[in-house]
Design an enzyme around this catalytic site. Sequence first.
Site, PDB file in Angstrom:
ATOM      1  N   ASN A  10       0.879  -1.175   0.000  1.00  0.00           N
ATOM      2  CA  ASN A  10       0.000   0.000   0.000  1.00  0.00           C
ATOM      3  C   ASN A  10       0.914   1.222   0.000  1.00  0.00           C
ATOM      4  OD1 ASN A  10      -1.749   2.068   0.548  1.00  0.00           O
ATOM      5  ND2 ASN A  10      -2.290   1.369   2.613  1.00  0.00           N
ATOM      6  N   TRP A  11       1.044   1.839  -1.169  1.00  0.00           N
ATOM      7  CA  TRP A  11       1.990   2.960  -1.285  1.00  0.00           C
ATOM      8  C   TRP A  11       1.432   4.254  -0.696  1.00  0.00           C
ATOM      9  CZ3 TRP A  11       4.963   2.834  -6.643  1.00  0.00           C
ATOM     10  CH2 TRP A  11       5.832   1.718  -6.644  1.00  0.00           C
ATOM     11  N   LYS A  12       0.165   4.248  -0.329  1.00  0.00           N
ATOM     12  CA  LYS A  12      -0.460   5.455   0.248  1.00  0.00           C
ATOM     13  C   LYS A  12      -0.206   6.657  -0.675  1.00  0.00           C
ATOM     14  CE  LYS A  12      -0.101   3.293   4.707  1.00  0.00           C
ATOM     15  NZ  LYS A  12      -0.074   3.416   6.136  1.00  0.00           N
ATOM     16  N   HIS A  93      -9.554   1.288   4.781  1.00  0.00           N
ATOM     17  CA  HIS A  93      -8.292   1.481   5.502  1.00  0.00           C
ATOM     18  C   HIS A  93      -8.515   2.496   6.629  1.00  0.00           C
ATOM     19  CE1 HIS A  93      -4.194   2.680   6.431  1.00  0.00           C
ATOM     20  NE2 HIS A  93      -3.808   1.553   5.855  1.00  0.00           N
ATOM     21  N   GLU A  95      -6.878   4.900   7.638  1.00  0.00           N
ATOM     22  CA  GLU A  95      -6.617   6.308   7.273  1.00  0.00           C
ATOM     23  C   GLU A  95      -7.805   6.908   6.523  1.00  0.00           C
ATOM     24  OE1 GLU A  95      -2.756   5.624   5.512  1.00  0.00           O
ATOM     25  OE2 GLU A  95      -1.999   5.124   7.509  1.00  0.00           O
ATOM     26  N   GLU A 168      -5.588  -4.770  10.573  1.00  0.00           N
ATOM     27  CA  GLU A 168      -4.520  -3.804  10.825  1.00  0.00           C
ATOM     28  C   GLU A 168      -4.825  -3.015  12.096  1.00  0.00           C
ATOM     29  OE1 GLU A 168      -2.407  -2.616   6.902  1.00  0.00           O
ATOM     30  OE2 GLU A 168      -4.200  -1.399   7.081  1.00  0.00           O
ATOM     31  N   GLY A 174       2.476   2.201  10.742  1.00  0.00           N
ATOM     32  CA  GLY A 174       3.492   3.244  10.587  1.00  0.00           C
ATOM     33  C   GLY A 174       4.190   3.630  11.873  1.00  0.00           C
ATOM     34  N   SER A 214       3.264  -2.163  10.377  1.00  0.00           N
ATOM     35  CA  SER A 214       4.712  -2.234  10.601  1.00  0.00           C
ATOM     36  C   SER A 214       5.320  -3.596  10.257  1.00  0.00           C
ATOM     37  CB  SER A 214       5.052  -1.830  12.042  1.00  0.00           C
ATOM     38  OG  SER A 214       4.649  -0.488  12.283  1.00  0.00           O
ATOM     39  N   GLY A 235       2.785  -1.135   4.293  1.00  0.00           N
ATOM     40  CA  GLY A 235       2.866   0.274   3.925  1.00  0.00           C
ATOM     41  C   GLY A 235       4.308   0.674   3.664  1.00  0.00           C
ATOM     42  N   GLY A 236       4.939   1.274   4.661  1.00  0.00           N
ATOM     43  CA  GLY A 236       6.288   1.830   4.515  1.00  0.00           C
ATOM     44  C   GLY A 236       7.287   0.891   3.856  1.00  0.00           C
TER      45      GLY A 236
HETATM   46  P1  PGA Z   1       2.789   0.246   7.624  1.00  0.00           P
HETATM   47  O1  PGA Z   1       1.324   0.492   6.971  1.00  0.00           O
HETATM   48  O2  PGA Z   1       3.303  -1.063   7.052  1.00  0.00           O
HETATM   49  O3  PGA Z   1       3.600   1.428   7.184  1.00  0.00           O
HETATM   50  O4  PGA Z   1       2.588   0.160   9.092  1.00  0.00           O
HETATM   51  C1  PGA Z   1       0.429  -0.576   6.782  1.00  0.00           C
HETATM   52  C2  PGA Z   1      -0.848  -0.056   6.201  1.00  0.00           C
HETATM   53  O5  PGA Z   1      -1.288   1.036   6.571  1.00  0.00           O
HETATM   54  O6  PGA Z   1      -1.478  -0.730   5.338  1.00  0.00           O
END
Ligand code: PGA
Length: 257
Positions: A10-12, A93, A95, A168, A174, A214, A235-236
């Site tokens: 997930n590149w956000k 998600h 966010e 999640e 993150g 994470s 994500g990251g």
């Molecule tokens: P993260 O994000 O791996 O940076 O914690 C995961 C996500 O939000 O899907």
Amino acid sequence: MPLRPYIVGNWKMHGTRAMLSEARAIDRAAQRHMKVEVAIAPPYTLIHPVHREAEQIAVGAQDCHHEEGGAHTGDISAAMIADAGGKFVILGHSERRQNHKEADAQIKLKADAALTAGLRVILCCGESEKTRDDGNAVAHVKKQLKASLPQFSDNPEDVVEKLTVAYEPIWAIGTGKTATIDDIGDMHAEIRALLIKVYGEEHGSEVRILYGGSVKPENAGEILSTPEVGGALVGGASLTADSFMGIALAAGESEEG
Ligand code: PGA
């Protein structure tokens, strides 16, 4: 037959065309890890460019609108994502829930719309730190899922192929914190039980449940060997081919046992 582990990046809101080289590197590496299904969800602007170049990985989106089209400035429909070469969409998600006040009922509408457009759906759920500390994590996640899972009443055989759930915990996203292996295992078992209740044993027992929050190459092996963990939403660590494919490698190894 259980599906292959599913590792989704997930590149956000990260990535311009300069990131296409990273997508290409991920695609090339994925061709060497065929035991694992690898996919990335870049920003909308990169869906078509990644789709044009990728041979192995699927590309998808991070959200969609629930209507097919109309006066919705700034929104993108599921059909548009499919038209750009997208094969799946991440929905619900945390966010989106936080920043755009998305509620479960709306997420369900989006899931139904995505399926109608021929997309696969990755449906996210997860609790806040306070909810976990209060001892309400399981109840909260089950409530979210019950209210947002699509029905598949006309085509129950599509459930396994088209639906993925991602657990999640919000406080792990993150932050560098991950849930304990026991907590991940317990929550995934609860989600599995719910999926069986909703879709029946035959389909509910096969739907993949990803863990996210994470995940990185260093912790992926242990997380991905946990019962009922069918992959990871990353994500990251999905922003470079090296770290993302380090996770895919761990997924392949966890498959071999
Ligand atoms: P993260 O994000 O791996 O940076 O914690 C995961 C996500 O939000 O899907």
